[in-house]
Write a protein that holds these residues in place. Structure first.
Motif, PDB file in Angstrom:
ATOM      1  N   LEU A 185       0.795  -1.048   0.326  1.00  0.00           N
ATOM      2  CA  LEU A 185      -0.201  -0.047   0.153  1.00  0.00           C
ATOM      3  C   LEU A 185       0.746   1.654   0.181  1.00  0.00           C
ATOM      4  O   LEU A 185       1.793   1.410   0.920  1.00  0.00           O
ATOM      5  N   ALA A 186       0.639   2.155  -0.485  1.00  0.00           N
ATOM      6  CA  ALA A 186       1.493   3.402  -0.605  1.00  0.00           C
ATOM      7  C   ALA A 186       1.345   4.375   0.525  1.00  0.00           C
ATOM      8  O   ALA A 186       2.256   4.735   0.216  1.00  0.00           O
ATOM      9  N   ASP A 187       0.726   3.993   1.340  1.00  0.00           N
ATOM     10  CA  ASP A 187       0.532   4.418   2.318  1.00  0.00           C
ATOM     11  C   ASP A 187       1.162   4.630   3.333  1.00  0.00           C
ATOM     12  O   ASP A 187       1.049   4.453   5.084  1.00  0.00           O
ATOM     13  N   LEU A 188       1.472   2.764   3.214  1.00  0.00           N
ATOM     14  CA  LEU A 188       1.973   1.772   4.696  1.00  0.00           C
ATOM     15  C   LEU A 188       3.693   1.378   3.984  1.00  0.00           C
ATOM     16  O   LEU A 188       3.995   1.037   3.923  1.00  0.00           O
ATOM     17  N   PRO A 189       4.259   2.833   3.499  1.00  0.00           N
ATOM     18  CA  PRO A 189       5.922   2.360   2.795  1.00  0.00           C
ATOM     19  C   PRO A 189       6.442   2.294   4.720  1.00  0.00           C
ATOM     20  O   PRO A 189       6.405   2.680   5.610  1.00  0.00           O
ATOM     21  N   GLY A 190       7.223   1.368   4.118  1.00  0.00           N
ATOM     22  CA  GLY A 190       8.665   0.349   5.314  1.00  0.00           C
ATOM     23  C   GLY A 190       8.032  -0.979   5.826  1.00  0.00           C
ATOM     24  O   GLY A 190       8.450  -1.171   6.199  1.00  0.00           O
ATOM     25  N   VAL A 191       6.160  -0.894   5.812  1.00  0.00           N
ATOM     26  CA  VAL A 191       5.485  -1.833   5.932  1.00  0.00           C
ATOM     27  C   VAL A 191       5.530  -3.470   5.485  1.00  0.00           C
ATOM     28  O   VAL A 191       5.544  -3.049   4.250  1.00  0.00           O
ATOM     29  N   PRO A 192       6.318  -4.463   6.223  1.00  0.00           N
ATOM     30  CA  PRO A 192       6.338  -5.611   5.645  1.00  0.00           C
ATOM     31  C   PRO A 192       4.993  -6.039   4.888  1.00  0.00           C
ATOM     32  O   PRO A 192       4.083  -6.228   5.347  1.00  0.00           O
ATOM     33  N   MET A 193       5.166  -6.518   3.659  1.00  0.00           N
ATOM     34  CA  MET A 193       4.070  -7.092   4.004  1.00  0.00           C
ATOM     35  C   MET A 193       4.432  -8.776   3.657  1.00  0.00           C
ATOM     36  O   MET A 193       4.854  -9.530   4.403  1.00  0.00           O
ATOM     37  N   ALA A 194       2.992  -9.817   4.296  1.00  0.00           N
ATOM     38  CA  ALA A 194       2.371 -10.765   4.529  1.00  0.00           C
ATOM     39  C   ALA A 194       3.569 -12.097   3.950  1.00  0.00           C
ATOM     40  O   ALA A 194       4.420 -12.832   4.080  1.00  0.00           O
ATOM     41  N   LEU A 195       2.824 -11.699   2.600  1.00  0.00           N
ATOM     42  CA  LEU A 195       3.449 -12.073   1.674  1.00  0.00           C
ATOM     43  C   LEU A 195       4.761 -12.727   1.750  1.00  0.00           C
ATOM     44  O   LEU A 195       5.177 -13.995   1.106  1.00  0.00           O
ATOM     45  N   ASP A 196       5.477 -11.780   1.697  1.00  0.00           N
ATOM     46  CA  ASP A 196       7.518 -11.763   1.502  1.00  0.00           C
ATOM     47  C   ASP A 196       7.722 -12.045   2.587  1.00  0.00           C
ATOM     48  O   ASP A 196       8.566 -12.881   2.940  1.00  0.00           O
ATOM     49  N   LEU A 197       6.761 -12.623   4.370  1.00  0.00           N
ATOM     50  CA  LEU A 197       7.741 -12.983   5.242  1.00  0.00           C
ATOM     51  C   LEU A 197       7.365 -14.362   5.380  1.00  0.00           C
ATOM     52  O   LEU A 197       7.713 -15.498   5.845  1.00  0.00           O
ATOM     53  N   ALA A 198       6.233 -15.415   4.581  1.00  0.00           N
ATOM     54  CA  ALA A 198       6.368 -16.905   4.346  1.00  0.00           C
ATOM     55  C   ALA A 198       7.209 -17.286   3.398  1.00  0.00           C
ATOM     56  O   ALA A 198       8.082 -17.311   2.301  1.00  0.00           O
ATOM     57  N   ARG A 199       7.184 -18.352   4.093  1.00  0.00           N
ATOM     58  CA  ARG A 199       8.113 -19.570   3.443  1.00  0.00           C
ATOM     59  C   ARG A 199       8.872 -20.121   2.376  1.00  0.00           C
ATOM     60  O   ARG A 199       9.061 -20.645   2.196  1.00  0.00           O
ATOM     61  N   THR A 200       7.507 -20.158   2.523  1.00  0.00           N
ATOM     62  CA  THR A 200       6.851 -21.506   1.547  1.00  0.00           C
ATOM     63  C   THR A 200       5.175 -21.749   0.815  1.00  0.00           C
ATOM     64  O   THR A 200       5.343 -20.334   1.451  1.00  0.00           O
ATOM     65  N   ASP A 201       5.782 -22.184  -0.815  1.00  0.00           N
ATOM     66  CA  ASP A 201       4.292 -21.646  -1.534  1.00  0.00           C
ATOM     67  C   ASP A 201       3.206 -22.159  -0.609  1.00  0.00           C
ATOM     68  O   ASP A 201       2.068 -21.462  -0.734  1.00  0.00           O
ATOM     69  N   GLU A 202       2.424 -22.944   0.429  1.00  0.00           N
ATOM     70  CA  GLU A 202       1.795 -23.413   1.012  1.00  0.00           C
ATOM     71  C   GLU A 202       1.051 -22.455   1.444  1.00  0.00           C
ATOM     72  O   GLU A 202       0.147 -22.259   1.322  1.00  0.00           O
ATOM     73  N   ALA A 203       2.196 -21.947   2.285  1.00  0.00           N
ATOM     74  CA  ALA A 203       1.819 -20.596   2.938  1.00  0.00           C
ATOM     75  C   ALA A 203       1.446 -18.990   2.405  1.00  0.00           C
ATOM     76  O   ALA A 203       0.831 -18.462   2.831  1.00  0.00           O
ATOM     77  N   ARG A 204       1.970 -19.459   1.308  1.00  0.00           N
ATOM     78  CA  ARG A 204       1.702 -17.963   0.786  1.00  0.00           C
ATOM     79  C   ARG A 204       0.461 -18.353   0.044  1.00  0.00           C
ATOM     80  O   ARG A 204      -0.785 -17.464  -0.303  1.00  0.00           O
ATOM     81  N   GLN A 205       0.210 -19.553  -0.859  1.00  0.00           N
ATOM     82  CA  GLN A 205      -1.253 -20.294  -1.173  1.00  0.00           C
ATOM     83  C   GLN A 205      -2.351 -19.381  -0.225  1.00  0.00           C
ATOM     84  O   GLN A 205      -3.447 -19.225   0.010  1.00  0.00           O
ATOM     85  N   LEU A 206      -2.162 -20.416   1.696  1.00  0.00           N
ATOM     86  CA  LEU A 206      -3.472 -19.581   2.562  1.00  0.00           C
ATOM     87  C   LEU A 206      -3.152 -18.511   2.253  1.00  0.00           C
ATOM     88  O   LEU A 206      -4.503 -18.187   2.790  1.00  0.00           O
ATOM     89  N   ILE A 207      -2.518 -17.649   2.569  1.00  0.00           N
ATOM     90  CA  ILE A 207      -2.298 -16.158   2.684  1.00  0.00           C
ATOM     91  C   ILE A 207      -3.539 -15.837   1.366  1.00  0.00           C
ATOM     92  O   ILE A 207      -4.435 -14.882   2.272  1.00  0.00           O
ATOM     93  N   ARG A 208      -2.736 -15.991   0.456  1.00  0.00           N
ATOM     94  CA  ARG A 208      -4.453 -15.321  -0.789  1.00  0.00           C
ATOM     95  C   ARG A 208      -5.482 -15.857  -0.224  1.00  0.00           C
ATOM     96  O   ARG A 208      -6.308 -15.263  -1.026  1.00  0.00           O
ATOM     97  N   THR A 209      -5.858 -17.091  -0.270  1.00  0.00           N
ATOM     98  CA  THR A 209      -6.809 -17.751  -0.700  1.00  0.00           C
ATOM     99  C   THR A 209      -7.366 -17.409   0.627  1.00  0.00           C
ATOM    100  O   THR A 209      -8.724 -16.665   1.507  1.00  0.00           O
ATOM    101  N   GLY A 210      -7.074 -17.264   1.625  1.00  0.00           N
ATOM    102  CA  GLY A 210      -7.897 -17.347   3.631  1.00  0.00           C
ATOM    103  C   GLY A 210      -8.006 -15.429   3.678  1.00  0.00           C
ATOM    104  O   GLY A 210      -8.786 -15.746   4.574  1.00  0.00           O
ATOM    105  N   ILE A 211      -7.354 -14.727   3.476  1.00  0.00           N
ATOM    106  CA  ILE A 211      -7.145 -13.756   4.306  1.00  0.00           C
ATOM    107  C   ILE A 211      -7.287 -12.634   2.620  1.00  0.00           C
ATOM    108  O   ILE A 211      -8.447 -12.197   2.679  1.00  0.00           O
ATOM    109  N   ILE A 212      -6.537 -12.409   1.763  1.00  0.00           N
ATOM    110  CA  ILE A 212      -6.575 -11.783   0.275  1.00  0.00           C
ATOM    111  C   ILE A 212      -8.053 -11.783  -0.377  1.00  0.00           C
ATOM    112  O   ILE A 212      -8.746 -10.395  -0.234  1.00  0.00           O
ATOM    113  N   ALA A 213      -8.559 -13.204  -0.682  1.00  0.00           N
ATOM    114  CA  ALA A 213      -9.036 -13.236  -1.419  1.00  0.00           C
ATOM    115  C   ALA A 213     -10.726 -12.612  -1.017  1.00  0.00           C
ATOM    116  O   ALA A 213     -11.231 -11.742  -1.449  1.00  0.00           O
ATOM    117  N   PRO A 214     -11.104 -13.414   0.020  1.00  0.00           N
ATOM    118  CA  PRO A 214     -12.510 -12.411   0.689  1.00  0.00           C
ATOM    119  C   PRO A 214     -11.978 -11.015   1.389  1.00  0.00           C
ATOM    120  O   PRO A 214     -13.113 -10.495   2.000  1.00  0.00           O
TER     121      PRO A 214
END
Length: 345
Positions: free
Chosen positions: A240-269
């Motif tokens: 987000l443009a107005d949150l510079p420097g705040v880390p993204m959860a997707l960048d902190l996820a270490r596995t593809d499964e973790a990223r998929q859970l974040i996208r499907t369980g949080i970002i999409a809904p």
């Protein structure tokens, strides 16, 4: 020109006017229907929170865009992160075009996951739209001692986060993050809305919470500006443009499964979190009327000015697009659905 030819042209001209007359007739019928009536917007949360703030802003301008200019009022029906209102309007709301329910998109995930207490079928609601596409964030107070995602991840004790109930962003977002990122979290459930969570955070009862930035920013602005609360994590597809420097959860996820859970369980809904709908079987002409009025309201310069002053983000999603996005959620891949059921049911 011969008499017969003039007659043919006259008939063609009359026929060409029929669609316009039909549109005018439909508009007149809606004008007659809504004149002198009251449209209720039933908000599934307490007064003073983000959902209530958006709905009251919309209610102040909606009547100008509905034929017949009916009165528009807001009623609050809090409980179970909006589920009480969604169930009530689905079961008992009259399909007369005069009742709109405003609840959280994550409750639709509750139906998909088979959660107890969900009494509606989201595929039967008549979707009006959403005022903005939302992005989940987590904010913690300075008094908690946690002012960054790194400090949070390294905390030796679980960080207390306020939550309403399963099916709401305040519950589902941290629950997924707890598993996907391994963050130490202790969810404190039972608050009636984000307004109560903010008060609990200010009193030290909890450290903060996770819910959409588009709601958190206007309602917790004073604490954010004073440095008493800090956004430590954004759960978004893009920064987000107005949150510079705040880390993204997707960048902190270490596995593809973790990223998929974040996208499907949080970002999409969360994208269509702030939903507006009418009861099943509402007549199609009234659905079309209120869908159009809803979008016209969100583009109304007077409304836009009010929204800017209240720090409300506006990025309209029409009823047809909400229907499409709902369809995508219901077609979730089975392995992902099974994992989310394990986490969120």
């Amino acid at each position: 020109m011969s008499g017969p030819m003039r007659g043919v042209r006259a008939r063609v001209a009359c026929l060409s006017l029929l669609p316009l007359l039909g549109v005018a007739g439909a508009a007149a019928a809606q004008d007659d229907y809504y004149r002198g009536k009251i449209i209720r917007i039933v908000v599934g949360y307490t007064a003073g929170g983000g959902f209530d703030t958006y709905s009251r802003a919309i209610a102040r301008h909606l009547a100008r865009h509905v034929p017949g200019k009916p009165a528009v009022i807001v009623e609050n029906m809090p409980g179970a992160a909006g589920l009480v209102a969604a169930n009530s309007i689905y079961r008992a709301g009259r399909p007369d075009g005069l009742t709109i329910v405003n609840f959280q998109g994550t409750q639709v995930m509750g139906q998909i996951l088979g959660r107890e207490g969900v009494e509606f079928d989201a595929r039967k609601f008549e979707w009006i739209g959403a005022p903005t596409r939302e992005n989940a964030v987590c904010a913690l107070t300075r008094a908690s001692g946690i002012t960054s995602a790194q400090q949070w991840a390294a905390s030796k004790t679980p960080v207390k986060l306020g939550s309403v109930a399963p099916g709401g962003a305040t519950h589902d977002v941290p629950r997924v993050l707890q598993i996907a990122l391994g963050l130490p979290i202790h969810l404190v459930r039972g608050y009636k809305g984000t307004a109560e969570i903010r008060l609990a955070a200010q009193s030290g009862e909890v450290a903060g919470g996770c819910w959409p930035w588009e709601s958190l920013r206007p309602t917790w602005r004073q604490a954010l500006d004073a440095g008493e609360a800090t956004v430590v994590l954004q759960v978004t597809e893009k920064p987000l443009a107005d949150l510079p420097g705040v880390p993204m959860a997707l960048d902190l996820a270490r596995t593809d499964e973790a990223r998929q859970l974040i996208r499907t369980g949080i970002i999409a809904p969360t994208t269509v979190s702030r939903l507006y709908a009418m009861p099943p079987a509402t007549p199609a002409d009234r659905v079309r009327t209120l869908r159009a009025a809803f979008l016209e309201t969100l583009r109304d310069p007077e409304f836009v000015n009010d929204a800017k002053q209240a720090k409300l983000d506006i990025d309209p999603v029409g009823g047809e697009e909400v229907e499409r996005l709902m369809g995508e959620l219901f077609r979730m891949p089975p392995p992902v659905l099974a994992k989310l059921k394990e986490l969120l049911r």
